[in-house]
Design a protein around this motif. Structure first.
Motif, mmCIF file in Angstrom:
data_model
loop_
_atom_site.group_PDB
_atom_site.id
_atom_site.type_symbol
_atom_site.label_atom_id
_atom_site.label_comp_id
_atom_site.label_asym_id
_atom_site.label_seq_id
_atom_site.Cartn_x
_atom_site.Cartn_y
_atom_site.Cartn_z
ATOM 1 N N LEU A 115 37.751 41.124 44.700
ATOM 2 C CA LEU A 115 39.196 40.978 44.928
ATOM 3 C C LEU A 115 40.033 41.758 43.907
ATOM 4 C CD1 LEU A 115 39.296 37.150 45.765
ATOM 5 C CD2 LEU A 115 39.410 39.075 47.359
ATOM 6 N N VAL A 118 43.467 42.760 44.915
ATOM 7 C CA VAL A 118 44.402 41.620 45.005
ATOM 8 C C VAL A 118 44.925 41.268 43.621
ATOM 9 C CG1 VAL A 118 44.608 39.159 45.621
ATOM 10 C CG2 VAL A 118 43.205 40.696 47.029
ATOM 11 N N TRP A 119 43.999 41.213 42.640
ATOM 12 C CA TRP A 119 44.431 40.881 41.263
ATOM 13 C C TRP A 119 45.409 41.928 40.756
ATOM 14 C CZ3 TRP A 119 42.874 36.507 42.179
ATOM 15 C CH2 TRP A 119 41.557 36.142 42.406
ATOM 16 N N GLY A 122 48.877 41.854 42.940
ATOM 17 C CA GLY A 122 49.603 40.601 42.650
ATOM 18 C C GLY A 122 50.223 40.652 41.264
#
Ligand SMILES: [Fe+2]
Ligand SMILES: [Fe+2]
Length: 215
Positions: A115, A118-119, A122
């Protein structure tokens, strides 16, 4: 074009892009030049020890991916040129942390979190939002984040297998850098975040570390 100190928004975007490309495309030999565990004499780990180390180092790698997103997002929206340079300087050290965690995971035959995107995204959005509140709040956020990271690294230094001296060597240098980042942010005028914000950050970090330790 809007000027911020001597730096325009375009200058900052180019500096951030250059930094990002170097973080992703540096070759392995260049990544290893400052590797804190290059001279560590780490004994062979059992299967259980190795999987514990992989889980912890994957979390640390995900944390460093997030640090890149936060610092770049905050740098882009920073108002003062001095703040921009201080954030980019810290981001450069975080880039080394990212590479060290990556090298260690390879040595342990582990993998990074799937992920990562995503990290990063975000955190980039969060960094931009926080920095829009002003440099003082942005630096206060850096101070609180780094203090929480120091606590987190203390826990990991305790949880790592006794024999994993290589991972410990890496985390010790990272811990010292993170503590310095917190101190610098405070001395540059960081405002102390309210209690609810600090608790929300802890909660968000808990979600990320729990997920990254598994996938
Ligand atoms: Fe770091
Ligand atoms: Fe840091």
């Amino acid at each position: 074009m809007r000027k911020i100190g001597q730096f325009s928004m375009l200058d900052k975007a180019i500096a951030c892009l250059d930094h990002g490309l170097r973080a992703v495309f540096l070759d392995d030999s260049q990544k290893a030049t400052t590797y804190p565990a290059r001279n560590a004499d780490c004994p062979a780990l059992s299967k259980e020890e190795r999987s514990r180390s992989v889980r912890l180092m994957r979390v640390n790698h995900a944390g460093e991916v997030s640090a890149q997103g936060l610092y770049l997002g905050q740098s882009l929206v920073s108002r003062d040129t001095e703040t921009f340079f201080s954030l980019m300087e810290a981001a450069n050290e975080e880039k080394e942390h990212l590479h060290w965690c990556e090298i260690r995971l390879k040595e342990l035959e582990g993998r990074v979190s799937i992920l990562g995107g995503v990290w990063f995204l975000g955190s980039l959005c969060m960094g931009v939002l926080i920095a829009r509140a002003g440099d003082d709040w942005s630096l206060g956020f850096v101070e609180e984040t780094e203090n929480q990271v120091v606590e987190h690294l203390d826990n990991h230094l305790f949880e790592l297998p006794e024999k994993d001296v290589s991972s410990k060597a890496i985390l010790l240098v990272m811990r010292s850098d993170e503590a310095r980042h917190a101190k610098n942010a405070s001395s540059r005028g960081g405002r102390k975040l309210p209690y609810w914000a600090r608790k929300a950050m802890q909660f968000q970090a808990k979600i990320m570390t729990t997920v990254a330790s598994r996938i």
